[in-house]
Design a protein around this motif. Structure first.
Motif, PDB file in Angstrom:
ATOM      1  N   ASN A  48       0.805  -1.219   0.000  1.00  0.00           N
ATOM      2  CA  ASN A  48       0.000   0.000   0.000  1.00  0.00           C
ATOM      3  C   ASN A  48       0.841   1.273   0.000  1.00  0.00           C
ATOM      4  O   ASN A  48       0.318   2.356   0.318  1.00  0.00           O
ATOM      5  N   ASN A  49       2.118   1.146  -0.336  1.00  0.00           N
ATOM      6  CA  ASN A  49       2.988   2.306  -0.495  1.00  0.00           C
ATOM      7  C   ASN A  49       2.945   3.172   0.771  1.00  0.00           C
ATOM      8  O   ASN A  49       3.066   2.656   1.858  1.00  0.00           O
ATOM      9  N   ALA A  50       2.783   4.477   0.630  1.00  0.00           N
ATOM     10  CA  ALA A  50       2.887   5.387   1.774  1.00  0.00           C
ATOM     11  C   ALA A  50       1.799   6.442   1.746  1.00  0.00           C
ATOM     12  O   ALA A  50       1.231   6.750   0.691  1.00  0.00           O
ATOM     13  N   PHE A  51       1.558   6.996   2.928  1.00  0.00           N
ATOM     14  CA  PHE A  51       0.746   8.210   3.038  1.00  0.00           C
ATOM     15  C   PHE A  51       1.447   9.131   4.024  1.00  0.00           C
ATOM     16  O   PHE A  51       2.066   8.678   4.997  1.00  0.00           O
ATOM     17  N   VAL A  52       1.360  10.438   3.755  1.00  0.00           N
ATOM     18  CA  VAL A  52       2.046  11.446   4.550  1.00  0.00           C
ATOM     19  C   VAL A  52       1.021  12.299   5.289  1.00  0.00           C
ATOM     20  O   VAL A  52       0.059  12.772   4.688  1.00  0.00           O
ATOM     21  N   PHE A  53       1.246  12.489   6.581  1.00  0.00           N
ATOM     22  CA  PHE A  53       0.471  13.443   7.382  1.00  0.00           C
ATOM     23  C   PHE A  53       1.468  14.423   7.959  1.00  0.00           C
ATOM     24  O   PHE A  53       2.325  14.048   8.762  1.00  0.00           O
ATOM     25  N   THR A  54       1.399  15.685   7.547  1.00  0.00           N
ATOM     26  CA  THR A  54       2.413  16.645   7.977  1.00  0.00           C
ATOM     27  C   THR A  54       1.792  17.983   8.360  1.00  0.00           C
ATOM     28  O   THR A  54       0.813  18.433   7.755  1.00  0.00           O
ATOM     29  N   SER A  55       2.383  18.606   9.366  1.00  0.00           N
ATOM     30  CA  SER A  55       2.010  19.965   9.739  1.00  0.00           C
ATOM     31  C   SER A  55       2.846  20.996   8.986  1.00  0.00           C
ATOM     32  O   SER A  55       2.608  22.200   9.106  1.00  0.00           O
ATOM     33  N   ASN A  56       3.810  20.531   8.227  1.00  0.00           N
ATOM     34  CA  ASN A  56       4.671  21.445   7.474  1.00  0.00           C
ATOM     35  C   ASN A  56       3.917  22.026   6.279  1.00  0.00           C
ATOM     36  O   ASN A  56       3.209  21.310   5.574  1.00  0.00           O
ATOM     37  N   VAL A  57       4.120  23.298   6.051  1.00  0.00           N
ATOM     38  CA  VAL A  57       3.434  23.993   4.953  1.00  0.00           C
ATOM     39  C   VAL A  57       4.363  24.227   3.770  1.00  0.00           C
ATOM     40  O   VAL A  57       4.027  24.954   2.843  1.00  0.00           O
ATOM     41  N   ASP A  58       5.544  23.597   3.795  1.00  0.00           N
ATOM     42  CA  ASP A  58       6.618  23.939   2.859  1.00  0.00           C
ATOM     43  C   ASP A  58       6.557  23.225   1.513  1.00  0.00           C
ATOM     44  O   ASP A  58       7.299  23.560   0.596  1.00  0.00           O
ATOM     45  N   GLY A  59       5.720  22.196   1.381  1.00  0.00           N
ATOM     46  CA  GLY A  59       5.609  21.488   0.106  1.00  0.00           C
ATOM     47  C   GLY A  59       6.792  20.609  -0.225  1.00  0.00           C
ATOM     48  O   GLY A  59       6.951  20.178  -1.375  1.00  0.00           O
ATOM     49  N   GLN A  60       7.619  20.271   0.769  1.00  0.00           N
ATOM     50  CA  GLN A  60       8.826  19.497   0.487  1.00  0.00           C
ATOM     51  C   GLN A  60       8.520  18.049   0.095  1.00  0.00           C
ATOM     52  O   GLN A  60       9.252  17.458  -0.701  1.00  0.00           O
ATOM     53  N   PHE A  61       7.452  17.476   0.613  1.00  0.00           N
ATOM     54  CA  PHE A  61       7.117  16.106   0.223  1.00  0.00           C
ATOM     55  C   PHE A  61       6.724  16.042  -1.252  1.00  0.00           C
ATOM     56  O   PHE A  61       7.145  15.130  -1.978  1.00  0.00           O
ATOM     57  N   GLN A  62       5.940  17.009  -1.720  1.00  0.00           N
ATOM     58  CA  GLN A  62       5.602  17.039  -3.148  1.00  0.00           C
ATOM     59  C   GLN A  62       6.863  17.252  -3.985  1.00  0.00           C
ATOM     60  O   GLN A  62       7.042  16.606  -5.027  1.00  0.00           O
ATOM     61  N   LYS A  63       7.727  18.135  -3.526  1.00  0.00           N
ATOM     62  CA  LYS A  63       8.956  18.420  -4.264  1.00  0.00           C
ATOM     63  C   LYS A  63       9.852  17.191  -4.341  1.00  0.00           C
ATOM     64  O   LYS A  63      10.595  17.001  -5.312  1.00  0.00           O
TER      65      LYS A  63
END
Length: 284
Positions: A108-123
């Motif tokens: 099932n690969n991964a899912f991200v839950f983050t409070s960061n607003v920086d967009g680094q996971f998308q990048k």
């Protein structure tokens, strides 16, 4: 140098990960430190990065609120414009790629839950539909007057900031509907007008992922207790957790959780080595 006790905890973390069918990544501000991003630990840490605000006695809780946007947009966007440019120019550290490599071996690969607003996971290459940004994103805008429940990308706004004065020197972005000053689509302090429609859609994707993932493992990265949204979310999942945090790496005794008092990039690198020894990679 990693101690023998730390090596044992890293091995335990790798074992938990190897037994999971999905990777739930929960991340706070500490995740970005290895990419060179500030985490604003305390007033002095914040003012070290923004000396103009120190001179005015403006704290992080003051500037990270909606109050300045209507009447002093040059000040509000001096702070958020600098952060927007900083995040656009920041390269995610190698730990992000380790997370993707781990997730690629899971059904099932991964899912991200983050409070960061920086967009680094998308990048770093994570798909938008596998991320919840629980506090919103600096890369999206909304109207300060919330004339509509509309959110739009900040791509066309190029902030020019005088850091000595802490002020935006070009024109701030405007709402395309009513012409009011636009603000980041971020949940700020004392914020009653954050438009959360984007975040709610992300939560729907997360719930669907959780429903089909029977044995997730949580890897929590740099999530502190000062604003504990990420920690509380992870603890509510009742899943095995690997907590990675330089300053606050405690876990409840008697659980399967593992605590690593390390930075995100170092810990993930060591976990990857341990997973290789377990024959984890290439077994999909």
């Amino acid at each position: 140098m990693v101690s023998s006790s730390q090596q044992a905890r890293i091995h335990n973390a790798a074992t938990l990960i190897s037994e999971a069918d999905g990777l739930l990544i929960t991340a706070g501000a500490g995740m970005g430190v290895d990419s060179g991003l500030p985490d604003f630990r305390g007033a002095q840490g914040f003012w070290r990065h923004y000396p103009a605000l120190r001179a005015s006695g403006i704290r992080f809780e003051d500037i990270a609120s909606p109050v300045y946007f209507p009447e002093r947009p040059e000040l509000a966007w001096g702070f958020y414009g600098h952060r927007l440019a900083l995040y656009r120019n920041t390269t995610p550290h190698a730990g992000f790629q380790v997370l993707q490599q781990i997730a690629s071996q899971m059904p099932n690969n991964a899912f991200v839950f983050t409070s960061n607003v920086d967009g680094q996971f998308q990048k770093a290459g994570f798909a938008p539909e596998q991320i919840v940004e629980c506090h919103g994103s600096i890369h999206h805008l909304q109207c300060t007057e919330t004339c509509r429940q509309d959110i739009w990308p900040a791509d066309e706004f190029e902030p020019q900031v005088d850091m000595e004065q802490g002020r935006l020197v070009n024109l701030p972005p405007r709402c395309p509907h009513c012409g009011s000053v636009a603000r980041p689509n971020i949940m700020m302090f004392n914020d009653w007008h954050w438009v959360d429609t984007r975040s709610r859609r992300q939560h729907q994707h997360l719930q669907a992922w959780l429903k089909r993932t029977r044995h997730p493992v949580i890897v929590e990265l740099g999530a502190g207790t000062a604003i504990a949204t990420v920690r509380y979310f992870g603890e509510r999942q009742k899943a095995p957790m690997v907590r990675i945090n330089v300053h606050e790496a405690t876990v409840d005794k008697g659980t399967k959780h593992v605590a690593l008092a390390m930075g995100a990039q170092e810990a993930l690198s060591q976990i990857r080595i341990a997973l290789e020894k377990l024959g984890f990679f290439g077994c999909k």
